[in-house]
Design a protein around this motif. Sequence first.
Motif, mmCIF file in Angstrom:
data_model
loop_
_atom_site.group_PDB
_atom_site.id
_atom_site.type_symbol
_atom_site.label_atom_id
_atom_site.label_comp_id
_atom_site.label_asym_id
_atom_site.label_seq_id
_atom_site.Cartn_x
_atom_site.Cartn_y
_atom_site.Cartn_z
ATOM 1 N N LEU A 302 0.821 -1.198 0.000
ATOM 2 C CA LEU A 302 0.000 0.000 0.000
ATOM 3 C C LEU A 302 0.861 1.257 0.000
ATOM 4 C CD1 LEU A 302 -2.616 -1.081 2.711
ATOM 5 C CD2 LEU A 302 -2.620 -1.570 0.259
ATOM 6 N N ASN A 335 1.589 1.455 -4.047
ATOM 7 C CA ASN A 335 0.571 2.507 -4.126
ATOM 8 C C ASN A 335 -0.795 1.899 -4.429
ATOM 9 O OD1 ASN A 335 -0.266 5.217 -4.041
ATOM 10 N ND2 ASN A 335 -0.040 5.452 -6.248
ATOM 11 N N PHE A 337 -4.608 0.117 -3.535
ATOM 12 C CA PHE A 337 -5.745 0.267 -2.627
ATOM 13 C C PHE A 337 -6.012 -1.037 -1.889
ATOM 14 C CE2 PHE A 337 -10.364 0.288 -1.784
ATOM 15 C CZ PHE A 337 -10.464 1.478 -1.057
ATOM 16 N N SER A 351 -7.769 -4.348 2.166
ATOM 17 C CA SER A 351 -7.836 -3.106 1.406
ATOM 18 C C SER A 351 -8.132 -1.945 2.339
ATOM 19 C CB SER A 351 -8.921 -3.202 0.327
ATOM 20 O OG SER A 351 -10.213 -3.046 0.907
ATOM 21 N N LEU A 352 -8.179 -0.765 1.747
ATOM 22 C CA LEU A 352 -8.519 0.440 2.501
ATOM 23 C C LEU A 352 -10.019 0.664 2.561
ATOM 24 C CD1 LEU A 352 -5.734 2.795 1.088
ATOM 25 C CD2 LEU A 352 -5.726 1.492 3.216
ATOM 26 N N SER A 368 -6.770 2.415 -10.471
ATOM 27 C CA SER A 368 -6.837 3.604 -9.626
ATOM 28 C C SER A 368 -7.574 3.286 -8.335
ATOM 29 C CB SER A 368 -7.547 4.744 -10.366
ATOM 30 O OG SER A 368 -8.007 5.726 -9.477
ATOM 31 N N GLY A 369 -6.993 3.684 -7.200
ATOM 32 C CA GLY A 369 -7.666 3.503 -5.931
ATOM 33 C C GLY A 369 -8.931 4.325 -5.833
ATOM 34 N N ALA A 370 -8.892 5.564 -6.354
ATOM 35 C CA ALA A 370 -10.073 6.423 -6.295
ATOM 36 C C ALA A 370 -11.228 5.826 -7.086
ATOM 37 C CB ALA A 370 -9.732 7.813 -6.834
ATOM 38 N N ILE A 373 -12.680 2.887 -5.206
ATOM 39 C CA ILE A 373 -13.613 3.327 -4.169
ATOM 40 C C ILE A 373 -14.973 3.638 -4.784
ATOM 41 C CG2 ILE A 373 -14.090 5.150 -2.492
ATOM 42 C CD1 ILE A 373 -11.038 5.396 -2.137
ATOM 43 N N SER A 397 -7.286 -3.742 -6.711
ATOM 44 C CA SER A 397 -6.843 -2.409 -7.108
ATOM 45 C C SER A 397 -5.326 -2.427 -7.123
ATOM 46 C CB SER A 397 -7.352 -1.342 -6.135
ATOM 47 O OG SER A 397 -6.876 -0.063 -6.513
ATOM 48 N N GLY A 399 -2.916 -0.281 -8.142
ATOM 49 C CA GLY A 399 -2.028 0.867 -7.996
ATOM 50 C C GLY A 399 -1.130 1.028 -9.199
#
Length: 933
Positions: A302, A335, A337, A351-352, A368-370, A373, A397, A399
Amino acid sequence: MQTSSDRREYPAHWEADVVLRDGGTARIRPITVDDAERLVSFYEQVSDESKYYRFFAPYPRLSAKDVHRFTHHDFVDRVGLAATVGGEFIATVRYDRINTDGMPASAPADEAEVAFLVQDAHQGRGVASALLEHIAAVARERGIRRFAAEVLPANTKMIKVFTDAGYQQQRSFEDGVVRLELDLEPTDRSLAVQRAREQRAEARSVQRLLAPGSVAVIGAGRTPGGVGRGVLAGLRDAGFTGRLYAVNRAVQDKELNGVPAYRSIREIAEPVDLAVVAVPAEHVPEVVAECGEHGVQGLVVLSAGYAESGPEGRERQRALVRQARTYGMRLIGPNAFGIINTSPGVRLNASLAPEMPRPGRIGLFAQSGAIGIALLSRLHRRGGGVTGVTGVSTFVSSGNRADVSGNDVLQYWYDDPDTDVALMYLESIGNPRKFTRLARRTAAAKPLVVVQGARHGGASPQGHAVRATRLPHATVSDLLRQAGVIRVDTITELVDTGLLLARQPLPAGPRVAILGNSESLGLLTYDACLTEGLRPLAPLDLTTVASAEDFHAALARALADDACDAVVVTAIPAVGETSAADEALAEALRSAAAAAPAKPVLVVHVELGGLADALSRAAGTAPHAVPLPDQRPARTRVEDIPPPEGARLIPAYPAAERAVRALAETVRYAQWRRDAADPGKVPEYEDIDEKGAADQIDTLLARGEGLTLGTSQTCALLARYGIPVREARPAPTPDEAAAAARDLGYPVALKATAPHLRHRADLGGVRLDLTDEEQLRRAYAELTGLFGKPEELRPVVQGMAPRGVDTVVRAVIDPAAGAVVSFGLAGAASQLLGDTAHRLIPVTDRDAAALVRSIRTAPLLFGWRGSAPVDVAALEELLLRVSRLVDDHPEVVAVSLEPVVVARYGLSVLGATVRLARPPARDDLGPRTLPVY
């Protein structure tokens, strides 16, 4: 390294990371003189039985002479490769070039003796099979066409390695030894074997990440807050079924938030399958080393501060991948998620994401993590206009996707029984040929929906070390669709389309029935269908007083109609309508749809939350409902209840355009599935000289790394693939023009080939149908008078071709799309309108036929407005031959045939250019290898 004058430079391009059968990784590289100690140590760990199989006699240790022989290679006639893990040998293979008498030889001898040795602890992992692929590729590069191997009959494992490889082979038995001879020319079977092994290995490597038996979170803080502590809480709260550990160097207690805590992963007595790394980037190398030494199988990193941060971070990222692969570990991130697996037997939320998504049958991949989400939240809250309890099977995800990429996840999803639909958000494609190959295979089994970000920026996002495409976005989208990918433009469309595919059957055609209680909404839906290329039937207006029974009856009739392939139901709320009415309407629609399970049903609703919820609830009510704590038994939360097996969930959309767009994508995908059942074939042409072309290309590339061929070289190469180019002779003076015309025969054409005039007949740089010398000299004077001196014009004389339709055929290796062939009519109008069609290489006979007919100006080829039709069959054959040339020889990076005049009988290629370059180190044509970004 070896420096003697009789040895070539160390072939660094032979180095490769590979995934083995069990999902672990190994590095394959040439053996050098520096490996003497490693070789001796490796040999000491091999059992006496394996040594006997290798040398046909007891051979307890290697002599100094043996070590010298096995570590000194010239990388041409004598080559040795080793598979390494942790820097130590686990297997070796070598070949020695021999002559017809079996004695050591040099080129042009094209046979070599090959032998393997694999440590007993690593047998059964597919190491020998991977080494055979790589040593065969090396041998072909060095001009060796056959391998010979002698194996004891009892060594059944090694015999199986050879016989299962898929190469053409001969087998004999003499003097108690099995002799095998393998033709190293790749065959359809050897390629199929290689790709099947690749799929199993890469799928297994992802499965080890998504279904670990134990997880350690490294960097879990002692106090609430922070990335590591959040991941630890997510894993615990999700009910992870395996062992969970917290690792923090500063931890004092034996537990952290109820989870066993340790200062280092080395202190954990049990094996750890997966490590989630959430420490600052500068501490990650130490953590990775400890994980590797402890036997961890995979990492989710992460931590940020890698390629997304600039050149220094990119080097840090490359070092991270090299370090992880040294220990045989696969890596998600950095990097990243994180990853999720909702299977009841795993329940992994590494995960986050603060909550575990609902279990379901949709696989999600996001670079992409965004965006990850956004995808998870829309599915979780049943938002974005699509409702229901359809959930997620797995989520990745990646990264910066330094190691595990979308290709790996596709390999896993292909035969994952828990995933029915795959949704992907991609910002770049590292290996386009492989992606389109995997996408085509996956899409034949289950839908694959893709939205591509950064598609108009001309560059990949930071952290993604790939080249940007030179093709327009529309072209890339078209090429992905040809591979079976459902290509959408937004995250909203990704969710809309994915949930429709997850809940409803594929339509049999484009005919759409529309019914509902709003005439206006029905008309909007009708118009949207026409816009999307569907064939809507006249909308049926049930009026605003329609009851649930009216909807049920109308939907049942529409579904029973053989002229209907899908139904869109439009509904608006009545004034004062109650939740009971919503429930009744939802049940009416669901029961009618259940009676015709082969046709999809969609609902367009306007601010009708009650109906949207009810449509979801209709397929998941008691007795499957389980009362929740502190609630009355009669009330359940439907989002927490998995739908019954085979439930028919009806998706609802807040706008007609969104529903119809999702339906249209599904219709096109269903048609692709039907077409894919008979994809056509790549014809074999007996007059193709593949070997001669390869020799010519090698000779030309020996002069430089990349070059555009001259006219004679271009014509010679194309002729080897049955593509004749009409001769054009330089005419630097009027006299030489006249001499060329006499040799070629009148009538002739005089053309200026200067870059600013080439293929620009509209500028007046071409004179046609010159029937004698007088006309030729007059035309020559006109051209030089209008455009300048002959050395500026570069005039040529060419025999006239039969009249027909001028077309253009091109092929190019695009960095993002792979190998592509293009077709269109010549001229400014086609260029201005962008009327060019494309197909991925290799092109089948069906692809070629579709390509010719897919441009808007195609009617000109078939006798438009009374004109004579041209020889389309000859045009299709030309496209197939160009495709074969580029597919057979990845060094051919660009081909342009312009113009190609297609006459009533036959065609003429009047101009051609070919560009060569060394193929990239990473493509989809050689032995299995992991990418290096």
